[in-house]
Design a protein around this motif. Structure first.
Motif, short mmCIF file in Angstrom:
data_model
loop_
_atom_site.label_atom_id
_atom_site.label_comp_id
_atom_site.label_asym_id
_atom_site.label_seq_id
_atom_site.Cartn_x
_atom_site.Cartn_y
_atom_site.Cartn_z
N ASP A 127 36.36 90.09 22.76
CA ASP A 127 36.10 91.54 22.75
C ASP A 127 35.75 92.07 21.37
OD1 ASP A 127 36.68 91.61 25.39
OD2 ASP A 127 38.76 92.32 25.13
N ASP A 128 36.00 91.25 20.36
CA ASP A 128 35.82 91.77 19.00
C ASP A 128 34.36 91.79 18.55
OD1 ASP A 128 38.46 92.39 17.69
OD2 ASP A 128 38.90 90.40 18.52
N THR A 129 34.04 92.76 17.70
CA THR A 129 32.76 92.74 17.00
C THR A 129 33.07 92.60 15.52
OG1 THR A 129 31.87 94.25 18.64
CG2 THR A 129 30.57 93.94 16.65
N PHE A 130 32.59 91.52 14.95
CA PHE A 130 32.95 91.18 13.58
C PHE A 130 31.76 91.35 12.66
CE2 PHE A 130 35.91 88.99 10.79
CZ PHE A 130 37.12 89.19 11.44
N SER A 131 32.00 91.98 11.54
CA SER A 131 30.94 92.12 10.54
C SER A 131 31.15 91.05 9.47
CB SER A 131 31.04 93.51 9.93
OG SER A 131 30.20 93.58 8.82
N VAL A 132 30.13 90.24 9.26
CA VAL A 132 30.23 89.21 8.23
C VAL A 132 29.50 89.70 6.99
CG1 VAL A 132 29.65 86.85 7.56
CG2 VAL A 132 30.47 87.34 9.88
N ALA A 133 30.28 89.98 5.96
CA ALA A 133 29.70 90.54 4.73
C ALA A 133 29.88 89.59 3.55
CB ALA A 133 30.31 91.91 4.42
N TYR A 134 29.93 88.31 3.85
CA TYR A 134 29.70 87.31 2.80
C TYR A 134 28.20 87.25 2.62
CZ TYR A 134 34.42 85.35 3.27
OH TYR A 134 35.76 85.16 3.27
N GLY A 135 27.76 86.76 1.46
CA GLY A 135 26.33 86.60 1.27
C GLY A 135 25.79 85.56 2.24
N TYR A 136 24.73 85.94 2.95
CA TYR A 136 24.03 84.95 3.77
C TYR A 136 23.01 84.28 2.87
CZ TYR A 136 25.81 86.38 8.36
OH TYR A 136 26.61 86.62 9.44
N ALA A 159 26.04 91.33 8.40
CA ALA A 159 25.79 92.41 7.44
C ALA A 159 25.34 91.88 6.08
CB ALA A 159 27.06 93.25 7.28
N SER A 160 25.84 90.73 5.69
CA SER A 160 25.62 90.18 4.35
C SER A 160 26.12 91.19 3.30
CB SER A 160 24.15 89.83 4.13
OG SER A 160 24.04 88.97 3.01
N THR A 161 25.79 90.96 2.04
CA THR A 161 26.26 91.88 1.00
C THR A 161 25.17 92.89 0.67
OG1 THR A 161 25.57 90.25 -0.62
CG2 THR A 161 27.91 90.31 -0.06
N ILE A 176 33.14 98.47 14.90
CA ILE A 176 33.43 97.12 14.41
C ILE A 176 34.96 96.94 14.31
CG2 ILE A 176 33.21 95.61 12.38
CD1 ILE A 176 30.49 95.91 13.51
N THR A 177 35.45 95.77 14.80
CA THR A 177 36.90 95.56 14.79
C THR A 177 37.37 94.61 13.69
OG1 THR A 177 36.58 93.83 16.45
CG2 THR A 177 37.22 96.02 17.25
N GLY A 178 36.43 93.85 13.13
CA GLY A 178 36.85 92.92 12.09
C GLY A 178 35.79 92.74 11.04
N ILE A 179 36.23 92.31 9.86
CA ILE A 179 35.28 92.11 8.78
C ILE A 179 35.64 90.87 7.99
CG2 ILE A 179 36.56 93.81 7.39
CD1 ILE A 179 33.71 94.29 6.09
N ALA A 180 34.63 90.09 7.62
CA ALA A 180 34.82 88.90 6.80
C ALA A 180 34.02 89.08 5.52
CB ALA A 180 34.34 87.65 7.53
N CYS A 181 34.69 88.99 4.37
CA CYS A 181 34.00 89.14 3.08
C CYS A 181 34.95 88.73 1.97
CB CYS A 181 33.53 90.60 2.87
SG CYS A 181 34.84 91.82 2.87
N THR A 182 34.51 88.88 0.73
CA THR A 182 35.44 88.62 -0.37
C THR A 182 36.40 89.81 -0.47
OG1 THR A 182 34.03 89.72 -2.01
CG2 THR A 182 33.67 87.37 -1.70
N PRO A 183 37.62 89.58 -0.94
CA PRO A 183 38.57 90.69 -1.04
C PRO A 183 38.07 91.81 -1.95
CG PRO A 183 39.53 88.62 -1.86
CD PRO A 183 38.23 88.28 -1.24
N ILE A 207 41.14 93.56 11.95
CA ILE A 207 41.31 92.23 11.36
C ILE A 207 40.36 92.05 10.19
CG2 ILE A 207 41.06 89.74 11.76
CD1 ILE A 207 41.58 90.36 14.76
N GLY A 208 40.89 91.50 9.09
CA GLY A 208 40.04 91.16 7.96
C GLY A 208 40.22 89.69 7.61
N ALA A 209 39.11 88.99 7.37
CA ALA A 209 39.15 87.58 6.95
C ALA A 209 38.57 87.50 5.55
CB ALA A 209 38.34 86.73 7.92
N PHE A 210 39.42 87.24 4.58
CA PHE A 210 38.98 87.34 3.19
C PHE A 210 39.16 86.01 2.46
CE2 PHE A 210 40.65 91.62 4.37
CZ PHE A 210 39.41 92.21 4.53
N GLY A 211 38.20 85.70 1.62
CA GLY A 211 38.28 84.46 0.86
C GLY A 211 37.16 84.37 -0.13
N ALA A 212 36.91 83.15 -0.62
CA ALA A 212 35.85 82.82 -1.59
C ALA A 212 36.19 83.25 -3.01
CB ALA A 212 34.48 83.37 -1.19
#
Lengths: 434, 141
Positions: A127-136, A159-161, A176-183, A207-212
């Protein structure tokens, strides 16, 4: 919370060791016959593939370093023939040579699998829509997270950066329910969301997924407070795969390593001997299933500890602690690896500046900053401010083209930068990350 | 028509200006006029002084970033409007002033400046018979 692959993630320790031993033998046999670099190294050590039968035999194998990757640029460590590669990533490296990692179709499948495990552990569902904002792009962050989320069936906004305002608006408009990017980008995004007049209460983020890049508990609390989500750590490095090497579960007590694919060891960075449990050392990974560029005992230079024991979430895999430092002088600035030697070579190439320099990493607002302090050689000094500014601009432009992030250049009084003997302490990291 | 000026690099940090002034003092150099142009991080300290060549060598020997440049120094009557009248002459010839400062010397106003076109500036000074300070008048100090 759900587990993506309970067979592997909750496997008994004995079964896991047995699986790892079997896979290690297979990968060693594979690189011995397909990567001359490893065959030569193993022959030097007098080790043959059949000497490796259990996972404990791993200590007989040679280490691999970033320098080995650089020396064998671009494809020297690839084991699979070019016809089998379906993708190539290129991460930043020292002295201009990026690290090239080729992936076979199976590698991409494994990557999608391990990344799906991570996002499932974060509580992401269909059900989630996740935005990926790491650099593609050449960096592994964007596509790595993207494939994992798609694999588990959630929706991805790639989304990229950059374009942060538009992104902030879409987070609201698309629910959007989640986002992945650098903190640090998450905090930048939080600021942007506030700037366009929205608050976390207007958003559906959970939900946030952070790393790199390294981050702290304080940053976690700040991100959670400002974006109204729960923040999880995701760890990876492009040499091994990309994001998805390890991940936090809901217990948030260390990051579970996908150790059926990436076997971790902790060694003393000076002696290279294994260290005991709960002792800080350098994290070393062996890829157990990779076809494109398998690596034996790759030294990550990241310092941390490993934790065993069953986790409250039900997973049995080994967990790694937060990264508490580096065993080399590499800086991670806005998710990009920066080696002082890269900056030094640029300074040395501009005759108007003295060879002495200081690199200062800081965090202003929520973004990493990099300042280079240099001295103009007295003979190049002029009465004209614009001329001096043109020296600064030339240095700043060249640095940006080499390390792909911008740094400010500060001109200092002649002789004020300490002249050190030998390998000087040129780097000051003011970011408080621990 | 021009006088020597020292341009000294000073960092925006406590103590750097003092270091320069101390060196000039020890060399027995007399300051006549000075000004600081500052950017965010550093400044250029511009000095008219007695014996500028000697001061230049002394500072250079101490590792200070210093340049010796020529600037125009025009004498004006100490009256309202003289600077405006004079600069109008340059403006009419489309000469731009890069920087400028002024001081009083023996009851006369002295305008020190650098322009974007030295040749045209000289021509204007000659044509209008503007009074300039000869270098030797400054070295008396």
């Amino acid at each position: 919370m759900a587990v993506w692959n309970p067979t592997k993630e909750c496997m008994s320790r004995d079964e896991m060791s047995e699986l790892q031993g079997r896979r290690l033998h297979k990968i060693v046999d594979y690189v011995y016959h397909n990567t001359p670099f490893y065959r030569h190294k193993m022959q030097e050590l007098g080790v043959e593939p059949d000497d490796i039968t259990t996972i404990e035999d791993i200590v007989k194998l040679p280490f691999t370093t970033k320098k080995d990757l650089r020396d064998n640029y671009p494809f020297g460590l690839q084991a699979a023939p070019k016809t089998e590669l379906v993708r190539v990533h290129a991460s930043s490296g020292t002295t201009g040579n990026p690290t090239i990692v080729g992936y076979t179709r199976k590698d991409i499948g494994v990557w999608s699998e391990v990344a799906a495990r991570c996002f499932t552990a974060f509580g992401v569902g269909r059900d989630d829509t996740f935005s990926v904002a790491y650099g593609y792009g050449m960096f592994t962050g964007g596509l790595g997270a993207h494939y994992g989320i798609e694999n588990l069936g959630a929706t991805v906004l790639p989304a990229s950066t950059g374009n942060t305002e538009k992104h902030a608006r879409l987070i609201h408009d698309l629910g959007i329910t989640g986002i992945a990017c650098t903190p640090s980008y998450a905090l930048h995004l939080a600021e942007t969301i506030e700037k366009i007049g929205l608050s976390k209460d207007d958003l559906n983020l959970r939900i946030g997924a952070f790393g790199a890049e390294p981050w702290t508990e304080n940053m976690r609390r700040e991100i959670e407070g400002r974006l109204g989500l729960k923040a999880y750590n995701i760890y990876g490095l492009s040499e091994i795969m990309g994001p998805g090497v390890s991940y936090e579960c809901e217990m948030q007590h260390g990051s579970h390593i996908n150790e059926d694919h990436f076997y971790p060891e902790i060694v003393n960075p000076d002696t290279l001997q294994p260290v005991g449990k709960d002792t800080v050392g350098e994290l070393v990974f062996t890829t157990l299933t990779k076809e494109g560029m398998p690596l034996l005992r790759y030294r990550t230079r990241d310092l941390c500890t490993l934790m065993g024991g069953e986790c409250g979430c039900g997973r049995t895999s080994v967990r790694m602690s937060r990264i508490i430092g580096r065993s080399d002088d590499m800086l991670i600035i806005r998710g990009i690896n920066v080696f002082p030697s890269q900056i030094e070579s640029v300074i040395l190439s501009i005759p108007e500046f003295e060879p002495q320099y200081v690199i200062i990493a800081d965090r202003q607002g929520n973004l990493d900053t990099l300042q280079i302090q240099v001295e103009v050689r007295p003979e190049f000094f002029t009465d004209d401010v614009r001329t001096i500014e043109s020296f600064q601009m030339r240095l700043a432009d060249k640095i940006r083209s080499v390390i792909s992030i911008s740094a400010s250049v500060r001109v200092m009084f002649p002789g004020s930068i300490e002249r050190s003997q030998g390998k000087g302490n040129h780097v000051i990291d003011k970011r408080k990350l621990i | 028509m021009t006088v020597h000026q020292l341009s000294i690099f000073v960092e925006n940090r406590q103590g750097t200006l003092i270091k320069v002034l101390q060196l000039l003092k020890e060399a027995n150099v007399q300051l006549i006029a000075s000004t600081i142009a500052d950017t965010v991080e550093y400044g250029i300290y511009r000095v008219i002084c007695s014996e500028p060549e000697r001061a230049f060598e002394i500072l250079k020997a101490q590792g200070i970033s210093v340049a010796l440049s020529d600037v125009f120094a025009i004498e004006l009557d100490d009256e309202v409007g003289r600077a405006a009248d004079t600069l109008t002459l340059f403006s009419e010839e489309e000469i731009s002033i890069a920087y400028m400062y002024s001081f009083l010397l023996n009851g006369k106003g002295i305008l020190v400046f650098r322009t974007d076109n030295e040749e045209k500036t000289r021509k204007v000074i000659e044509e209008h018979q503007l009074k300039y300070i000869p270098e030797k008048d400054l070295s008396k100090y």
